[in-house]
Design an enzyme around this catalytic site. Structure first.
Site, PDB file in Angstrom:
ATOM      1  N   CYS A  34       0.835  -1.211   0.000  1.00 46.77           N
ATOM      2  CA  CYS A  34       0.000   0.000   0.000  1.00 46.77           C
ATOM      3  C   CYS A  34       0.867   1.259   0.000  1.00 46.77           C
ATOM      4  O   CYS A  34       0.376   2.349  -0.266  1.00 46.77           O
ATOM      5  CB  CYS A  34      -0.937   0.006   1.199  1.00 46.77           C
ATOM      6  SG  CYS A  34      -0.092   0.029   2.774  1.00 46.77           S
ATOM      7  N   ASP A  36       2.216   2.664   2.564  1.00 43.65           N
ATOM      8  CA  ASP A  36       2.066   3.464   3.785  1.00 43.65           C
ATOM      9  C   ASP A  36       3.302   3.342   4.668  1.00 43.65           C
ATOM     10  O   ASP A  36       3.945   2.293   4.717  1.00 43.65           O
ATOM     11  CB  ASP A  36       0.827   3.012   4.562  1.00 43.65           C
ATOM     12  CG  ASP A  36      -0.446   3.358   3.811  1.00 43.65           C
ATOM     13  OD1 ASP A  36      -0.350   4.057   2.790  1.00 43.65           O
ATOM     14  OD2 ASP A  36      -1.523   2.936   4.244  1.00 43.65           O
ATOM     15  N   CYS A  59      -3.059   5.241   5.549  1.00 45.56           N
ATOM     16  CA  CYS A  59      -4.514   5.209   5.552  1.00 45.56           C
ATOM     17  C   CYS A  59      -5.062   5.523   6.944  1.00 45.56           C
ATOM     18  O   CYS A  59      -4.320   5.573   7.930  1.00 45.56           O
ATOM     19  CB  CYS A  59      -4.978   3.827   5.113  1.00 45.56           C
ATOM     20  SG  CYS A  59      -4.713   2.594   6.385  1.00 45.56           S
ATOM     21  N   CYS A 103      -2.583  -2.978   8.521  1.00 42.42           N
ATOM     22  CA  CYS A 103      -2.294  -1.656   9.087  1.00 42.42           C
ATOM     23  C   CYS A 103      -1.896  -1.795  10.557  1.00 42.42           C
ATOM     24  O   CYS A 103      -0.992  -1.101  11.029  1.00 42.42           O
ATOM     25  CB  CYS A 103      -3.506  -0.745   8.959  1.00 42.42           C
ATOM     26  SG  CYS A 103      -4.350  -0.851   7.365  1.00 42.42           S
TER      27      CYS A 103
HETATM   28 FE1  FES Z   1      -1.675   0.027   4.235  1.00 43.93          FE
HETATM   29 FE2  FES Z   1      -3.477   0.829   5.893  1.00 43.93          FE
HETATM   30  S1  FES Z   1      -3.753   0.433   3.798  1.00 43.93           S
HETATM   31  S2  FES Z   1      -1.363   0.616   6.270  1.00 43.93           S
END
Ligand code: FES
Length: 145
Positions: A34, A36, A59, A103
């Site tokens: 993702c 992140d 996110c 996450c």
């Molecule tokens: Fe990757 Fe939340 S979508 S940390």
């Protein structure tokens, strides 16, 4: 309702956001899928986490889980913080949708990465204590081994 009230609360009002300039341990982790990134700062005195702050570029669930993780380790001993699992973070938030479980893993890893850094600064090899963690450097790139 996809997200619990607690998740929404920690997303809208994240606790302990920011940096600790004279932190004793800093850890940065990311999820390659993702993209992140999460960064944790720990202030440690006599094996107790006396302060903790985080920055998350990610996110809403990543913000909520890192916020909750900071609340759970603040005032805890290193030993207790090492036992913090992503499952415990999720439970404290009354659950997460399955696609958002990773996450919470990031939140667990960020704490462990900061603790690894703490041990490294004391000249102690963190791997036997903390385990292996994929850390990122401050630009979000994977560190060379
Ligand atoms: Fe990757 Fe939340 S979508 S940390």
């Amino acid at each position: 309702m996809l997200y619990s009230d607690k998740v929404m609360d920690h997303f809208a009002h994240p606790r302990n956001v920011g940096e600790i300039p004279d932190a004793d341990g800093v850890g940065t982790v990311g999820n390659a899928k993702c993209g992140d990134i999460m960064q944790m700062f720990l202030k440690i005195e006599n094996d107790v986490i006396v302060d903790v702050k985080f920055k998350t570029f990610g996110c809403g669930a990543a913000v909520a889980t890192s916020s909750m993780a900071t609340e759970l380790v603040k005032g805890a001993t290193i030993e207790e913080a090492l036992k913090l699992t992503n499952k415990a973070v999720m439970e404290a938030l009354d659950g997460l949708p399955p696609v958002k479980v990773h996450c919470s893993v990031l939140a667990e890893q960020a704490i462990r990465a900061a603790l690894s850094d703490y041990y490294r600064r004391q000249g102690i090899d963190p791997e036997p204590i903390v385990g292996k963690i994929e850390e990122l450097d401050e630009h979000g790139e994977e560190e060379e081994e």
